[in-house]
Design an enzyme around this catalytic site. Structure first.
Site, PDB file in Angstrom:
ATOM      1  N   LYS A 176     -25.600  23.853  28.310  1.00  0.00           N
ATOM      2  CA  LYS A 176     -25.324  24.461  26.998  1.00  0.00           C
ATOM      3  C   LYS A 176     -26.448  25.458  26.748  1.00  0.00           C
ATOM      4  CE  LYS A 176     -25.974  24.710  22.988  1.00  0.00           C
ATOM      5  NZ  LYS A 176     -26.421  25.962  22.358  1.00  0.00           N
ATOM      6  N   GLU A 251     -39.083  19.382  26.769  1.00  0.00           N
ATOM      7  CA  GLU A 251     -40.082  20.455  26.892  1.00  0.00           C
ATOM      8  C   GLU A 251     -40.091  21.163  25.552  1.00  0.00           C
ATOM      9  OE1 GLU A 251     -41.861  20.731  29.493  1.00  0.00           O
ATOM     10  OE2 GLU A 251     -40.719  20.267  31.291  1.00  0.00           O
ATOM     11  N   CYS A 285     -43.313  29.149  25.123  1.00  0.00           N
ATOM     12  CA  CYS A 285     -43.821  27.824  24.733  1.00  0.00           C
ATOM     13  C   CYS A 285     -45.274  27.660  25.146  1.00  0.00           C
ATOM     14  CB  CYS A 285     -42.961  26.742  25.352  1.00  0.00           C
ATOM     15  SG  CYS A 285     -42.785  26.973  27.118  1.00  0.00           S
ATOM     16  N   GLU A 382     -47.223  26.289  15.643  1.00  0.00           N
ATOM     17  CA  GLU A 382     -46.725  27.259  16.618  1.00  0.00           C
ATOM     18  C   GLU A 382     -46.137  28.459  15.876  1.00  0.00           C
ATOM     19  OE1 GLU A 382     -43.201  26.172  18.874  1.00  0.00           O
ATOM     20  OE2 GLU A 382     -44.231  26.788  20.695  1.00  0.00           O
TER      21      GLU A 382
HETATM   22  P1  NAD Z   1     -34.045  25.199  19.192  1.00  0.00           P
HETATM   23  O1  NAD Z   1     -34.536  23.813  19.325  1.00  0.00           O
HETATM   24  O2  NAD Z   1     -33.539  25.639  17.867  1.00  0.00           O
HETATM   25  O3  NAD Z   1     -32.837  25.476  20.205  1.00  0.00           O
HETATM   26  C1  NAD Z   1     -32.923  25.141  21.572  1.00  0.00           C
HETATM   27  C2  NAD Z   1     -31.542  24.741  22.074  1.00  0.00           C
HETATM   28  O4  NAD Z   1     -31.136  23.565  21.372  1.00  0.00           O
HETATM   29  C3  NAD Z   1     -30.447  25.774  21.850  1.00  0.00           C
HETATM   30  O5  NAD Z   1     -29.573  25.780  22.960  1.00  0.00           O
HETATM   31  C4  NAD Z   1     -29.725  25.248  20.620  1.00  0.00           C
HETATM   32  O6  NAD Z   1     -28.382  25.647  20.561  1.00  0.00           O
HETATM   33  C5  NAD Z   1     -29.837  23.751  20.850  1.00  0.00           C
HETATM   34  N1  NAD Z   1     -29.695  22.959  19.620  1.00  0.00           N
HETATM   35  C6  NAD Z   1     -30.002  23.307  18.340  1.00  0.00           C
HETATM   36  N2  NAD Z   1     -29.690  22.309  17.491  1.00  0.00           N
HETATM   37  C7  NAD Z   1     -29.189  21.299  18.248  1.00  0.00           C
HETATM   38  C8  NAD Z   1     -28.696  19.994  17.947  1.00  0.00           C
HETATM   39  N3  NAD Z   1     -28.657  19.531  16.702  1.00  0.00           N
HETATM   40  N4  NAD Z   1     -28.305  19.224  18.985  1.00  0.00           N
HETATM   41  C9  NAD Z   1     -28.329  19.664  20.249  1.00  0.00           C
HETATM   42  N5  NAD Z   1     -28.764  20.902  20.594  1.00  0.00           N
HETATM   43  C10 NAD Z   1     -29.180  21.717  19.598  1.00  0.00           C
HETATM   44  O7  NAD Z   1     -35.241  26.049  19.712  1.00  0.00           O
HETATM   45  P2  NAD Z   1     -35.326  27.626  19.810  1.00  0.00           P
HETATM   46  O8  NAD Z   1     -35.636  28.168  18.469  1.00  0.00           O
HETATM   47  O9  NAD Z   1     -34.113  28.137  20.505  1.00  0.00           O
HETATM   48  O10 NAD Z   1     -36.569  27.797  20.824  1.00  0.00           O
HETATM   49  C11 NAD Z   1     -37.862  27.874  20.354  1.00  0.00           C
HETATM   50  C12 NAD Z   1     -38.617  26.598  20.580  1.00  0.00           C
HETATM   51  O11 NAD Z   1     -38.478  26.159  21.931  1.00  0.00           O
HETATM   52  C13 NAD Z   1     -40.105  26.765  20.380  1.00  0.00           C
HETATM   53  O12 NAD Z   1     -40.601  25.702  19.621  1.00  0.00           O
HETATM   54  C14 NAD Z   1     -40.677  26.723  21.786  1.00  0.00           C
HETATM   55  O13 NAD Z   1     -41.983  26.306  21.884  1.00  0.00           O
HETATM   56  C15 NAD Z   1     -39.748  25.830  22.480  1.00  0.00           C
HETATM   57  N6  NAD Z   1     -39.745  26.098  23.928  1.00  0.00           N
HETATM   58  C16 NAD Z   1     -40.387  25.204  24.745  1.00  0.00           C
HETATM   59  C17 NAD Z   1     -40.453  25.440  26.117  1.00  0.00           C
HETATM   60  C18 NAD Z   1     -41.130  24.461  27.048  1.00  0.00           C
HETATM   61  O14 NAD Z   1     -40.874  24.498  28.241  1.00  0.00           O
HETATM   62  N7  NAD Z   1     -41.986  23.579  26.578  1.00  0.00           N
HETATM   63  C19 NAD Z   1     -39.860  26.573  26.646  1.00  0.00           C
HETATM   64  C20 NAD Z   1     -39.220  27.455  25.779  1.00  0.00           C
HETATM   65  C21 NAD Z   1     -39.174  27.196  24.409  1.00  0.00           C
END
Ligand code: NAD
Length: 480
Positions: A176, A251, A285, A382
């Site tokens: 997804k 992650e 991240c 962050e």
């Molecule tokens: P997000 O958590 O909003 O979304 C990430 C994914 O989760 C998307 O595909 C989204 O559609 C899905 N999602 C959202 N709500 C959900 C739910 N209720 N149930 C299941 N899936 C759901 O995060 P974002 O804003 O897209 O990304 C930014 C964040 O991701 C930052 O905090 C960043 O640090 C983190 N990040 C971490 C890493 C790592 O490897 N540690 C890498 C990239 C980003």
């Protein structure tokens, strides 16, 4: 302008491409204009995708030997490189990243597939000295169906590291991608099929997090969940995994420090101090958003970083400047909110938004902030935008306390020419990765990666990921 050779409103289930009832608009962050539509996958699409993945594990895909799986992954890697320019263009337009960064992401995706293709038939069990008359050994088996929920900031890299490792171990994946950036995931699925990945081994259902994402993480047919994204959603995913009692890799975010001692080689450190903060417009991240500098070199580091910041240029992805736009208007608002918190600190320098950047794009000037303590909100939370905080410290002890003083623990770096000190501190820092006199190490496909604390748990990348994407079985045979 968007080099799509496929219909992005289709989803892939069991080797069949088909449309969903509803679609979602895709915005180009460089202009703010709609540039495509993608599918809005539903819970029933996820149901079908999980069933198709299960059929693949129980069918053709599950029958392949590890060597054959490895060959498929290697072919996928080669085809990714054959399509490199088109993939880079799509990623640049979809995420808003400068073309050079998008090209690097394509190479990283190919590299994950090469690495995990090569590793697929090198994951060994052990024989265990046991009672007389017995032979005991371990087997590494696939979990079965793995669910992958990825964010928008590095779609290709994150798909490579999680789906690549899962497939290498013989799992079948349901992916997804993020609603903001699904296009390269869809392109990748086409490439995988062309490379000979059997039907159902990879299924892809774009859609909203609270719909397709929530349905995937709650699905009882999923045997392992891999999530990369925000802490809040990670907590929801972990609760779902608990309800179904399945392993989960999280992650999440970071507030990663680079610690610069008085004896650091600054010529070597400076490009990495800045680049680790502004790469992908800070939406990384592992961004090094905190630079801790020992008092004796503090003014010099701030001045030299400021000179670099002053030269940074921000513009549309295809102009390929130092930074592109942020992913969305919402993300820009969040980052601007954080920058307002700097009113009690010093803005040491800002980069320039290019005059040709459309006003409707989500541009923000990279900002270097000096002063404050480790307790400041800007040093704790962050930002996920192009802003770094430079914080002074006096002693080694104080540096460790500030570095470890957040909820996160993803990456850290130490810059010092005192080798024993760097080794000593590497043990004391609370982080999943510690770099000594470098940062990021060129992407590090080979290096296990993951967090402690609110940065998450479990490891992806490197060989270690293959253990996470497999289950250990112990066999004890009595033979007298
Ligand atoms: P997000 O958590 O909003 O979304 C990430 C994914 O989760 C998307 O595909 C989204 O559609 C899905 N999602 C959202 N709500 C959900 C739910 N209720 N149930 C299941 N899936 C759901 O995060 P974002 O804003 O897209 O990304 C930014 C964040 O991701 C930052 O905090 C960043 O640090 C983190 N990040 C971490 C890493 C790592 O490897 N540690 C890498 C990239 C980003």
């Amino acid at each position: 302008m968007l080099p799509l050779w496929f219909d992005p409103t289709e989803i892939l289930i069991g080797g069949q491409w088909r449309k969903t009832r509803e679609t979602l608009p895709v915005e180009n962050p460089s202009t703010g204009a709609e540039m495509a539509q993608i599918s809005r996958g539903s819970a029933s699409d996820i149901d079908e995708a999980v069933a198709a993945a299960r059929a693949a594990v129980d069918g053709d895909w599950g029958q392949l030997s590890a060597t054959e799986r490895g060959r498929v992954l290697a072919r996928m890697g080669a085809l990714v490189l054959d399509n490199a320019e088109a993939l880079a263009m799509i990623e640049a337009l979809d995420v808003g990243k400068p073309l050079a960064q998008a090209r690097a992401d394509v190479v990283a995706l190919a590299r994950y597939l090469e690495f995990y293709g090569g590793a697929a038939d090198k994951v060994m069990g052990e024989t265990i000295p046991y009672l007389n008359g017995y032979t005991a050994y371990t087997l590494r088996e696939p979990h079965g169906v793995t669910g992958h929920i990825v964010p928008w900031n590095y779609p290709m890299q994150i798909i490579g590291r999680s789906v690549g490792a899962a497939l290498a171990m013989g799992n079948a994946a349901v992916l997804k991608p993020a609603e903001e950036a699904s296009l390269t995931a869809l392109a990748f699925a086409r490439i995988a099929a062309e490379a000979g990945l059997p039907a159902g081994a990879l299924n892809i259902v774009p859609g909203l997090g609270e719909e397709a994402g929530a349905a995937l993480s709650a699905h009882p047919g999923i045997n392992h969940l891999s999530f990369t994204g925000s802490v809040g959603v990670g907590q929801l995913i972990q609760a779902q995994a608990a309800a179904n009692v399945v392993p989960v890799t999280l992650e999440l975010g970071g507030k990663s420090p680079q610690i610069v001692f008085d004896d650091a080689n600054l010529d070597r450190a400076l490009p990495l101090l800045v680049n680790a903060g502004i790469q992908n417009a800070g939406q990384t991240c592992s961004a090094a958003s905190r630079i801790l500098v020992q008092r004796g070199r503090y003014d010099e580091v701030v001045a030299r970083m400021a000179a670099r910041y002053g030269a940074l240029r921000v513009g549309p992805a295809l102009s390929d400047l130092d930074l592109g736009p942020l992913i969305s208007a919402r993300q820009k608002q969040i980052v601007e909110g954080y920058l307002r918190l700097a009113s009690d600190l010093t803005i040491a320098a800002q980069g320039q938004i290019h005059p040709d950047a459309p006003a409707t794009g989500h541009y923000i000037a990279p900002t270097l902030i000096a002063g404050g303590s480790g307790a400041h909100r800007l040093a704790q939370e962050e930002i996920f935008g192009p802003a770094q905080l430079v914080i002074p410290f006096d002693t080694e002890e104080e540096a460790v306390a500030i570095a470890n003083g957040t909820d996160y623990g993803l990456v850290a770096a130490i810059w010092s020419q005192d080798g024993p000190r760097t080794m000593r501190l590497a043990r004391r820092l609370r982080a999943g990765q510690v770099f000594l006199n470098n940062y990021g190490a060129g992407g590090g496909v080979e290096l296990p990666f993951g967090g402690t604390g609110k940065s998450g748990h479990g490891r992806e990348k490197g060989f270690e990921a293959l253990y996470g994407f497999s289950a250990l079985k112990t066999v004890a045979a009595w033979h007298g």
